[in-house]
Design an enzyme around this catalytic site. Structure first.
Site, PDB file in Angstrom:
ATOM      1  N   ALA A   1       0.827  -1.206   0.000  1.00 29.09           N
ATOM      2  CA  ALA A   1       0.000   0.000   0.000  1.00 29.09           C
ATOM      3  C   ALA A   1       0.861   1.255   0.000  1.00 29.09           C
ATOM      4  CB  ALA A   1      -0.916  -0.001   1.218  1.00 29.09           C
ATOM      5  N   HIS A   2       0.246   2.357  -0.426  1.00 30.76           N
ATOM      6  CA  HIS A   2       0.886   3.667  -0.447  1.00 30.76           C
ATOM      7  C   HIS A   2       0.304   4.496   0.694  1.00 30.76           C
ATOM      8  CE1 HIS A   2       1.984   7.715  -1.825  1.00 30.76           C
ATOM      9  NE2 HIS A   2       2.856   7.140  -2.633  1.00 30.76           N
ATOM     10  N   ARG A   3       1.131   5.348   1.296  1.00 32.05           N
ATOM     11  CA  ARG A   3       0.666   6.121   2.456  1.00 32.05           C
ATOM     12  C   ARG A   3      -0.298   7.242   2.090  1.00 32.05           C
ATOM     13  NH1 ARG A   3       3.270   4.100   6.608  1.00 32.05           N
ATOM     14  NH2 ARG A   3       5.314   3.154   6.243  1.00 32.05           N
TER      15      ARG A   3
END
Length: 388
Positions: A228-230
């Site tokens: 996932a990306h923040r």
């Protein structure tokens, strides 16, 4: 071949392994004359780093191109004099020994500056030239662990992961090169050299843009996110029926197009996914839905449809596929090594290009002490030659 941007610049390279040689490789690619000083009989340890190609470590051959080699023992008076004269003529001296090692050789900054006031000294170390950890040995492995890279990488519920590329070594070499270029510009104004520092630890920390923002902005430890990306979703790897693709549909308009493409237009209106913040917060539910749809068709079919919809996506390639990709070929990512007698016959081309003063691979990595005799003849001339 056209002259590079740093043509006429003399760099004395006292480095080994990767961080320092990578820095001097970049300077050599831009046209600097780089003289690599190595241990007699052994040379840089990376000369023996596998895979071996024609008796030379392929990694050594890649990151020591555009250099000449001389073997010197600083403890031997004649060799010490050769080194002294090289430093006296140099524009830049690069070293990546443990802090204090250069001073023990008699070359602390006051001595260097007195010998050559225009000299720029670039020092690369594991943790910096001072501070409580300065004396610690610093390889990429330790820097990745200390800088938080390992703790933030890997599966959410798994163990910390080392990035399989030497990211702190390479970034330290890059930052040192940037510092040298800045010091050269400052020397244009002042006429004086200065010290430049880079460390593997600080370089790795400098890459933690999102993670540092989370800590400094909220005071909390950022959780490990896996793929996932923040700050965006969906923005990760997805499995298709026959492989993997990357999909960057984190912005609202891209996500709406993706929902239409999947035949699920109402998904973009779902309160869980209607905004970037909502999609990040509900990442698990979103990925589960997308996985179900994307696994039904092969990568080529999805990539064609995504390209037509204007949604950023690409196939996940292995290194051999990446180097043979039509875009890599068109851009000349792999280039021939001129005059290569051993080691790599092909290598990675410089990644940064200057149109009027191009970076280029001008010579292969040298054999140990290959240029020792000619460098000794040149450097022992008194007075020094007027031109390099």
């Amino acid at each position: 071949m056209m002259q590079g941007a740093l043509h006429g610049l003399l760099v004395v390279d006292l480095t080994s392994h990767l961080s320092g040689p990578y820095c001097t490789m970049l300077l050599g690619d831009m046209g600097a004359e780089v003289i690599k000083v190595e241990r007699p009989g052994a040379g840089d340890d990376s000369r023996r780093m596998p895979p071996m190609v024609d008796g030379m470590g392929a990694p050594y051959a890649l990151w020591n191109r555009n250099k000449r080699s001389i073997a010197l023992d600083p403890k031997a008076p004649e060799d010490a004099e050769v080194l002294r004269r090289l430093i006296a003529r140099a524009d830049v001296l690069v070293e990546n020994m443990r802090p204090g090692a250069l001073a023990r050789m008699g070359w602390d900054w006051p001595a260097l500056h007195a010998l050559n006031p225009r000299l720029i000294l670039a020092s690369i170390s594991g943790f910096g030239q001072d501070g409580p950890w300065a004396a610690h040995g610093g390889f990429d492995l330790m820097a990745q662990g200390m800088a938080g890279l390992m703790a933030s990488n890997g599966p959410v519920e798994g163990e910390p992961h080392r990035l399989p590329i030497a990211i702190s070594d390479i970034s330290a070499g890059m930052f040192a090169c940037i510092g040298i270029l800045g010091a050269l510009q400052a020397r244009q104004r002042t006429g004086r050299g200065q010290q430049v520092e880079a460390s593997l630890f600080e370089s790795a920390l400098a890459l933690s843009i999102y993670e540092a923002a989370a800590v400094l902005g909220t005071g909390r430890r950022p959780e490990r996110l896996g793929q996932a990306h923040r700050g965006a979703a969906p923005y990760q790897i997805f499995r298709t029926a026959d492989g993997y693709i990357t999909l960057g549909a984190g912005q609202d308009h891209f996500f709406a197009r993706l929902c239409d493409l999947l035949g699920q237009p109402d998904l973009a209106k779902d309160a869980r996914f209607a905004t970037v913040a909502a999609r990040v917060a509900n990442h698990g539910a979103l990925v589960a839905i997308l996985n179900e749809h994307l696994a039904r068709r092969d990568s080529a079919t999805w990539l064609a449809a995504l390209e037509e919809a204007g949604i950023p996506a690409e196939k996940v390639l292995h290194y051999d596929e990446a180097l043979a990709h039509p875009q890599a070929i068109a851009r000349g990512v792999v280039t021939e090594v001129p005059g290569a007698r051993q080691g790599l016959r092909r290598t990675l081309a410089p990644a940064v290009q200057l149109k009027d003063t191009p970076s280029a691979v001008r010579r292969p990595a040298p054999a140990l002490d290959e240029h020792g005799a000619e460098i000794r003849r040149w450097v022992m001339q008194d007075p020094p030659p007027a031109t390099r």
